[in-house]
Scaffold this motif. Structure first.
Motif, PDB file in Angstrom:
ATOM      1  N   ARG A   1       0.920  -1.127   0.108  1.00 33.97           N
ATOM      2  CA  ARG A   1       0.064   0.023   0.150  1.00 33.97           C
ATOM      3  C   ARG A   1       0.946   1.158  -0.060  1.00 33.97           C
ATOM      4  N   ASN A   2       2.066   1.243   0.483  1.00 32.09           N
ATOM      5  CA  ASN A   2       2.967   2.194   0.739  1.00 32.09           C
ATOM      6  C   ASN A   2       4.009   1.980  -0.462  1.00 32.09           C
ATOM      7  N   THR A   3       4.191   3.071  -1.123  1.00 30.17           N
ATOM      8  CA  THR A   3       5.075   2.823  -2.182  1.00 30.17           C
ATOM      9  C   THR A   3       6.652   2.613  -1.677  1.00 30.17           C
ATOM     10  N   GLU A   4       6.908   3.286  -0.700  1.00 28.54           N
ATOM     11  CA  GLU A   4       8.289   3.252   0.024  1.00 28.54           C
ATOM     12  C   GLU A   4       8.695   1.728   0.445  1.00 28.54           C
ATOM     13  N   GLN A   5       7.927   1.132   0.590  1.00 30.63           N
ATOM     14  CA  GLN A   5       8.164  -0.334   1.008  1.00 30.63           C
ATOM     15  C   GLN A   5       8.102  -1.393  -0.150  1.00 30.63           C
ATOM     16  N   ILE A   6       8.159  -0.836  -1.365  1.00 31.37           N
ATOM     17  CA  ILE A   6       8.057  -1.768  -2.476  1.00 31.37           C
ATOM     18  C   ILE A   6       9.722  -2.136  -2.578  1.00 31.37           C
ATOM     19  N   ASN A   7       9.988  -3.163  -3.133  1.00 22.42           N
ATOM     20  CA  ASN A   7      11.539  -3.683  -3.458  1.00 22.42           C
ATOM     21  C   ASN A   7      12.382  -3.485  -2.141  1.00 22.42           C
ATOM     22  N   GLN A   8      11.750  -3.655  -1.082  1.00 26.64           N
ATOM     23  CA  GLN A   8      12.480  -3.900   0.250  1.00 26.64           C
ATOM     24  C   GLN A   8      12.503  -5.325   0.497  1.00 26.64           C
ATOM     25  N   VAL A   9      13.734  -5.420   1.269  1.00 22.92           N
ATOM     26  CA  VAL A   9      14.248  -6.942   1.331  1.00 22.92           C
ATOM     27  C   VAL A   9      13.484  -7.596   2.872  1.00 22.92           C
ATOM     28  N   THR A  10      13.002  -8.425   2.924  1.00 19.58           N
ATOM     29  CA  THR A  10      12.895  -8.740   4.144  1.00 19.58           C
ATOM     30  C   THR A  10      13.292 -10.381   4.410  1.00 19.58           C
ATOM     31  N   ALA A  11      13.336 -10.651   5.437  1.00 21.96           N
ATOM     32  CA  ALA A  11      13.637 -12.171   5.903  1.00 21.96           C
ATOM     33  C   ALA A  11      12.766 -12.822   6.779  1.00 21.96           C
ATOM     34  N   ILE A  12      12.134 -14.206   6.235  1.00 22.17           N
ATOM     35  CA  ILE A  12      11.041 -14.742   7.198  1.00 22.17           C
ATOM     36  C   ILE A  12      11.849 -15.685   7.467  1.00 22.17           C
ATOM     37  N   VAL A  13      11.733 -16.152   8.890  1.00 19.35           N
ATOM     38  CA  VAL A  13      12.558 -17.129   9.820  1.00 19.35           C
ATOM     39  C   VAL A  13      11.649 -18.027  10.426  1.00 19.35           C
ATOM     40  N   GLU A  14      11.607 -19.297  10.464  1.00 20.76           N
ATOM     41  CA  GLU A  14      10.818 -20.206  11.189  1.00 20.76           C
ATOM     42  C   GLU A  14      11.924 -21.367  11.989  1.00 20.76           C
ATOM     43  N   MET A  15      11.571 -21.297  13.294  1.00 29.54           N
ATOM     44  CA  MET A  15      12.356 -22.045  14.238  1.00 29.54           C
ATOM     45  C   MET A  15      11.483 -23.087  14.809  1.00 29.54           C
ATOM     46  N   GLN A  16      11.741 -24.565  14.978  1.00 28.29           N
ATOM     47  CA  GLN A  16      11.290 -25.279  15.721  1.00 28.29           C
ATOM     48  C   GLN A  16      11.750 -25.609  16.797  1.00 28.29           C
ATOM     49  N   ILE A  17      11.171 -25.504  18.075  1.00 28.46           N
ATOM     50  CA  ILE A  17      11.851 -25.471  19.074  1.00 28.46           C
ATOM     51  C   ILE A  17      11.338 -26.660  20.023  1.00 28.46           C
ATOM     52  N   GLU A  18      12.248 -27.755  20.469  1.00 31.50           N
ATOM     53  CA  GLU A  18      11.581 -28.808  21.055  1.00 31.50           C
ATOM     54  C   GLU A  18      11.532 -28.527  22.590  1.00 31.50           C
ATOM     55  N   ASN A  19      10.317 -28.773  23.119  1.00 31.15           N
ATOM     56  CA  ASN A  19      10.275 -28.495  24.441  1.00 31.15           C
ATOM     57  C   ASN A  19      10.345 -29.797  25.235  1.00 31.15           C
ATOM     58  N   LYS A  20      11.425 -29.916  26.115  1.00 34.13           N
ATOM     59  CA  LYS A  20      11.666 -31.008  26.844  1.00 34.13           C
ATOM     60  C   LYS A  20      11.065 -31.285  28.032  1.00 34.13           C
ATOM     61  N   GLU A  21      10.198 -30.143  28.574  1.00 34.30           N
ATOM     62  CA  GLU A  21       9.500 -30.487  29.772  1.00 34.30           C
ATOM     63  C   GLU A  21       7.735 -30.547  29.543  1.00 34.30           C
ATOM     64  N   SER A  22       7.604 -30.496  28.168  1.00 31.37           N
ATOM     65  CA  SER A  22       5.921 -30.463  27.736  1.00 31.37           C
ATOM     66  C   SER A  22       5.713 -31.840  28.230  1.00 31.37           C
ATOM     67  N   SER A  23       4.495 -31.554  28.873  1.00 29.22           N
ATOM     68  CA  SER A  23       3.618 -32.791  29.551  1.00 29.22           C
ATOM     69  C   SER A  23       2.513 -33.080  28.350  1.00 29.22           C
TER      70      SER A  23
END
Length: 189
Positions: free
Chosen positions: A130-152
């Motif tokens: 919607r905002n022309t200033e944001q066009i051609n901007q680089v973004t990084a999308i990160v996904e982490m899987q965190i193993e929960n040792k104490e989860s019941s």
């Protein structure tokens, strides 16, 4: 492999199951009665103690094949109770097949908190906004899987997703580089 080597391999296997894999069904009496029934208890205790000590050194150093060969060569050249060539071969065979299990067991024993199971990321270039200033901007999308040792609950893995702009990515990369330098500095001492 002769009977003596098979018994010694069985002893190493029993020690690893007892000391590293927490197998309560393996006891010293069981090992002695099954593998060395004709040996006196004192002699077996000495053999078990020495074998356990060598395995501990191998496990704590997480030795690769070259380190193991150098270590066993040094042990075979000791003046008091040198390691025989046959026993060295048994240690090598045992270590090649059990190193990963022992290492994983030691790592699991030293982790008390959650751990990072996987990390994936990608770089996107915004084409519409919607905002022309944001066009051609680089973004990084990160996904982490965190193993929960104490989860019941049944869900032992938490998934965290987030997006970063170029300035945040630069900031994080600088921090990662600082951590890398610190690790290299302390590992060289």
């Amino acid at each position: 492999m002769d009977d003596q080597s098979k018994s010694f391999y069985g002893l190493l296997n029993g020690i690893s199951r007892q000391d590293y894999l927490n197998d309560g069904s393996i006891t010293d009496d069981f090992l002695k009665n099954e593998l060395y029934p004709d040996v006196f208890s004192e002699e077996f205790s000495g053999l078990r103690r020495r074998s356990s000590s060598l395995l501990k050194k191998m496990a704590n150093a997480d030795m690769d094949v070259d380190q193991l060969e150098a270590f066993l060569t040094a042990e075979s050249r000791r003046r008091d109770h040198p390691l025989s060539d046959t026993d060295a071969k048994v240690y090598t065979k045992f270590w090649k097949s059990n190193k990963t299990k022992i290492h994983d067991s030691l790592v699991a024993k030293t982790q008390w908190n959650n751990s990072l199971k996987s990390l994936s990321w990608r770089i996107d270039l915004k084409q519409q906004s919607r905002n022309t200033e944001q066009i051609n901007q680089v973004t990084a999308i990160v996904e982490m899987q965190i193993e929960n040792k104490e989860s019941s609950s049944d869900q032992k893995v938490d998934v965290v997703r987030f997006e970063m702009d170029e300035s945040k990515m630069t900031e994080i990369m600088d921090k990662i580089n600082d951590i890398d330098k610190a690790i290299k500095k302390y590992s060289q001492q």
